[in-house]
Motif scaffolding. Sequence first.
Motif, PDB file in Angstrom:
ATOM      1  N   ASN A 525      62.362  29.327  69.742  1.00 31.51           N
ATOM      2  CA  ASN A 525      61.755  28.808  68.506  1.00 31.51           C
ATOM      3  C   ASN A 525      61.807  29.824  67.367  1.00 31.51           C
ATOM      4  O   ASN A 525      61.849  29.457  66.194  1.00 31.51           O
ATOM      5  N   ALA A 526      61.804  31.108  67.731  1.00 28.07           N
ATOM      6  CA  ALA A 526      61.894  32.139  66.695  1.00 28.07           C
ATOM      7  C   ALA A 526      63.314  32.349  66.204  1.00 28.07           C
ATOM      8  O   ALA A 526      63.513  33.007  65.166  1.00 28.07           O
ATOM      9  N   LEU A 527      64.309  31.787  66.907  1.00 25.56           N
ATOM     10  CA  LEU A 527      65.711  32.052  66.567  1.00 25.56           C
ATOM     11  C   LEU A 527      66.431  30.869  65.936  1.00 25.56           C
ATOM     12  O   LEU A 527      67.442  31.060  65.252  1.00 25.56           O
ATOM     13  N   VAL A 528      65.954  29.660  66.185  1.00 25.09           N
ATOM     14  CA  VAL A 528      66.701  28.473  65.721  1.00 25.09           C
ATOM     15  C   VAL A 528      66.379  28.161  64.270  1.00 25.09           C
ATOM     16  O   VAL A 528      65.906  27.071  63.946  1.00 25.09           O
ATOM     17  N   HIS A 529      66.614  29.108  63.400  1.00 26.65           N
ATOM     18  CA  HIS A 529      66.406  28.933  61.966  1.00 26.65           C
ATOM     19  C   HIS A 529      67.582  29.590  61.251  1.00 26.65           C
ATOM     20  O   HIS A 529      67.498  30.753  60.831  1.00 26.65           O
ATOM     21  N   PRO A 530      68.695  28.884  61.095  1.00 27.93           N
ATOM     22  CA  PRO A 530      69.900  29.516  60.527  1.00 27.93           C
ATOM     23  C   PRO A 530      69.707  30.020  59.102  1.00 27.93           C
ATOM     24  O   PRO A 530      70.444  30.893  58.657  1.00 27.93           O
ATOM     25  N   GLU A 531      68.707  29.497  58.387  1.00 24.98           N
ATOM     26  CA  GLU A 531      68.528  29.944  57.014  1.00 24.98           C
ATOM     27  C   GLU A 531      67.806  31.292  56.928  1.00 24.98           C
ATOM     28  O   GLU A 531      67.763  31.907  55.849  1.00 24.98           O
ATOM     29  N   ARG A 532      67.251  31.756  58.023  1.00 25.39           N
ATOM     30  CA  ARG A 532      66.493  33.009  58.020  1.00 25.39           C
ATOM     31  C   ARG A 532      67.408  34.185  58.349  1.00 25.39           C
ATOM     32  O   ARG A 532      68.429  34.048  59.004  1.00 25.39           O
ATOM     33  N   THR A 533      66.989  35.373  57.907  1.00 28.50           N
ATOM     34  CA  THR A 533      67.779  36.577  58.160  1.00 28.50           C
ATOM     35  C   THR A 533      67.483  37.106  59.561  1.00 28.50           C
ATOM     36  O   THR A 533      66.418  36.829  60.138  1.00 28.50           O
ATOM     37  N   PRO A 534      68.406  37.896  60.128  1.00 29.24           N
ATOM     38  CA  PRO A 534      68.114  38.531  61.422  1.00 29.24           C
ATOM     39  C   PRO A 534      66.864  39.399  61.383  1.00 29.24           C
ATOM     40  O   PRO A 534      66.162  39.510  62.398  1.00 29.24           O
ATOM     41  N   GLU A 535      66.562  40.028  60.257  1.00 25.50           N
ATOM     42  CA  GLU A 535      65.366  40.856  60.167  1.00 25.50           C
ATOM     43  C   GLU A 535      64.110  40.019  60.378  1.00 25.50           C
ATOM     44  O   GLU A 535      63.190  40.414  61.098  1.00 25.50           O
ATOM     45  N   THR A 536      64.067  38.851  59.750  1.00 26.04           N
ATOM     46  CA  THR A 536      62.908  37.972  59.910  1.00 26.04           C
ATOM     47  C   THR A 536      62.807  37.467  61.343  1.00 26.04           C
ATOM     48  O   THR A 536      61.706  37.420  61.929  1.00 26.04           O
ATOM     49  N   MET A 537      63.945  37.071  61.919  1.00 27.75           N
ATOM     50  CA  MET A 537      63.928  36.623  63.311  1.00 27.75           C
ATOM     51  C   MET A 537      63.470  37.747  64.241  1.00 27.75           C
ATOM     52  O   MET A 537      62.697  37.520  65.183  1.00 27.75           O
ATOM     53  N   ALA A 538      63.951  38.967  63.986  1.00 28.00           N
ATOM     54  CA  ALA A 538      63.573  40.093  64.833  1.00 28.00           C
ATOM     55  C   ALA A 538      62.075  40.359  64.764  1.00 28.00           C
ATOM     56  O   ALA A 538      61.444  40.695  65.773  1.00 28.00           O
ATOM     57  N   ASP A 539      61.475  40.215  63.575  1.00 28.72           N
ATOM     58  CA  ASP A 539      60.028  40.394  63.457  1.00 28.72           C
ATOM     59  C   ASP A 539      59.291  39.398  64.341  1.00 28.72           C
ATOM     60  O   ASP A 539      58.319  39.748  65.036  1.00 28.72           O
ATOM     61  N   ASP A 540      59.728  38.132  64.322  1.00 24.92           N
ATOM     62  CA  ASP A 540      59.051  37.101  65.112  1.00 24.92           C
ATOM     63  C   ASP A 540      59.218  37.330  66.613  1.00 24.92           C
ATOM     64  O   ASP A 540      58.269  37.169  67.388  1.00 24.92           O
ATOM     65  N   VAL A 541      60.429  37.690  67.026  1.00 25.29           N
ATOM     66  CA  VAL A 541      60.647  37.932  68.457  1.00 25.29           C
ATOM     67  C   VAL A 541      59.924  39.196  68.903  1.00 25.29           C
ATOM     68  O   VAL A 541      59.357  39.250  70.005  1.00 25.29           O
ATOM     69  N   ASP A 542      59.913  40.212  68.059  1.00 23.55           N
ATOM     70  CA  ASP A 542      59.277  41.477  68.426  1.00 23.55           C
ATOM     71  C   ASP A 542      57.794  41.297  68.709  1.00 23.55           C
ATOM     72  O   ASP A 542      57.228  41.963  69.579  1.00 23.55           O
ATOM     73  N   ARG A 543      57.153  40.388  67.976  1.00 28.06           N
ATOM     74  CA  ARG A 543      55.735  40.134  68.207  1.00 28.06           C
ATOM     75  C   ARG A 543      55.484  39.495  69.573  1.00 28.06           C
ATOM     76  O   ARG A 543      54.376  39.557  70.088  1.00 28.06           O
ATOM     77  N   LEU A 544      56.517  38.885  70.144  1.00 22.27           N
ATOM     78  CA  LEU A 544      56.371  38.259  71.453  1.00 22.27           C
ATOM     79  C   LEU A 544      56.601  39.232  72.601  1.00 22.27           C
ATOM     80  O   LEU A 544      56.205  38.949  73.740  1.00 22.27           O
ATOM     81  N   LEU A 545      57.235  40.367  72.326  1.00 25.59           N
ATOM     82  CA  LEU A 545      57.618  41.303  73.379  1.00 25.59           C
ATOM     83  C   LEU A 545      56.601  42.426  73.511  1.00 25.59           C
ATOM     84  O   LEU A 545      55.883  42.760  72.573  1.00 25.59           O
ATOM     85  N   ALA A 546      56.569  43.024  74.701  1.00 25.37           N
ATOM     86  CA  ALA A 546      55.741  44.202  74.924  1.00 25.37           C
ATOM     87  C   ALA A 546      56.314  45.385  74.146  1.00 25.37           C
ATOM     88  O   ALA A 546      57.512  45.431  73.846  1.00 25.37           O
ATOM     89  N   PRO A 547      55.460  46.385  73.818  1.00 26.06           N
ATOM     90  CA  PRO A 547      55.951  47.526  73.033  1.00 26.06           C
ATOM     91  C   PRO A 547      57.047  48.320  73.730  1.00 26.06           C
ATOM     92  O   PRO A 547      57.779  49.049  73.075  1.00 26.06           O
TER      93      PRO A 547
END
Length: 681
Positions: A525-547
């Motif tokens: 769900n954090a990745l299926v947005h072709p209009e968004r930049t990789p930086e924005t996608m990475a922020d969303d995925v990073d919040r889901l992952l452990a440090p």
Amino acid sequence: MNGHPEVPREQGSRDSPGHLGRAETVATDAEYGRRGVWDEAILEAVFAQSDVGLHVLDTHLRVVRVNAATIGLLGLQADSVVGMPAAEVYAPAGVRVDENVLREVLATGRPVIERLVTSLPPADPRSRRVFSVSVHRLQDHAGDVLGVVVTSTNVTERERAQARLRLLHSARERIGSSLDVERTARELVDVTVPSFADWAVVALTDAVLRGKEPGLQAQDTVPLLRCAAAGSAGGYLPVPEAGAILLPGLFGDDLSAKAFLLTSATEGRFAGTGVAAPLAIRGQVFGAVAFHRAAGAEPYGAEDLDLVDGMAARTVTCLENALRFTREHIVMTALQSWPLRQEQVTQRAVEVAQRHRSGGRGAGSWFDVIPLPGARVALVVGDVDHAGLSAVATMSRLRTAVNSLTTLDLDPHELLARLHATTLRLAGEQDDPSDAGVPTASCTIAVHDPVGGRLDIARAGRSLFVVVHPDGTVDTEPVDDGPLLGAEGPPFACSTHFLPEGSILCMASAAASADDGPSMSAVVNALVHPERTPETMADDVDRLLAPDRVLLVARTRHLPPSELAQWTIPFDFSEVSTARSHVETRLRQWRHPADPFTASLVASELVTNAIRYGAAPITLRLIADSAGLICEVSDAGAAAPHLRHARAVDEGGRGLLICATVAKNWGVRYADSGKTVWAEL
């Protein structure tokens, strides 16, 4: 019958029944008499000599009798308390009589065994004592209830010792829950206030607060200390602010090697009693801790010093571990930040966003974006299974190996096979190769070619890898899991895909366990947005992952036709001139800054080499860059090109030497259908 008169038996004779009954009665009375004498003697001895307190109460819970031990312990006057209610008798001694318990024993006959009762005289609260009390019902021979007898034993010292053990256990459980020096100091305060002290302060040296290792401290000096944590129960005393400088006088004139009692002279403004201890280990002073109790509270004694030493030892060990972690973290951060990012070199192939939040166990996690010949790029994520500085060292060496092996232009699965051999060699260099700490690692390598969108993937171990196509379709398993590096070994899982431009690649190092980490649907769900930049996608995925996990999010790109030229060269030496002509013409069309003569020379030598030692078909390809040019010649032959140094009398053998001389770099890569020799100008 024989004429002799029958002589009647004498009443009461030994053989008569009547005589027998009287004898037994006399013996029983004597026995009871002797028993009564013994009972009375035993009772008097117990009441006069036993150190166990005895309290006899009647059915109305009035005092009938108390023994000498009770009189001495509670300061009672025997004559003045007899006949008084027990609750009134023991109130001045600070003992609360639970009449409900006593009446329950009277009613049921079930004794109460070893119940703890506290004596806290209002006039002298410092003389707090604890008694172990048992209650039994008294009955006469007929079974009539006479009252209760209460036995009490002074267990104050035992309870104090157990309380100290409980506090020490709590300190070992609660202090050191994190690798942060200030939080460790706060945990010491939280453990001891108010259970052990009314006021406590933990002070640390400037070096420790800055994360540096403390130096050796001279015995005749006290280091300058700053408040790291403080606490007060019920506002007993104001606490200093965090970071405030605490003059050494707070801890006495100098710091002893062990815990010591603070006297009124050293305590200054403190009216109660205090104890202080250094936070030191192996001659290194980390700080000090001081505890105080308010006036009127039970004073600290010599028996409390061992407890303070134990808590201080636990605290300083945790502080040392925290500083070691801080130093290791600095090393980890330095190693994981090498080499520098390659955005300028790789942005023609992919647009990349990278994330790594320090923390957790992820000392051995790493990622790399490595430029490859032919405008290709390698995306790498890996993770060494074990934590700590040794994992960082292993990670750094594996990372160096990956960067070195990519210069060989190996396929990803071949590269992992070489990396596996490196991991085994690192394990063999350990002191005990059979040790459970032998390193193993997971690693995923993806090589993207912007010419045609080919993606070659190989994986050792497991990791997160998701491919999202521009049309929204998702591939959550583009490659299977493979064996770990340093474990079972090759073959490693691999796959090949051809991706349209704008596809999203999401790669993250392995989670701590199979059940750890976010759900795949949340990541998608954090990745299926072709209009968004990789930086924005990475922020969303990073919040889901452990440090402890590293993350790469990349959007693929294809080279535009204006930067690519390709020709099929007939397998004939006469066509070498045609290859030179193609290169010169295209450079003029591109208005490229590369020297046409040098570029055509390199192309002709590579084509000549392919015709002489290779096999048809032969393909010549140029890839233009703003500042450079890549010339590639592919053929179907598998023979490796060999750089020779021709003799002066030789007529040939100088082709690759010429290319190596005039080119910035050159090399060869292999494929199933042959090889490609390339040169960068």
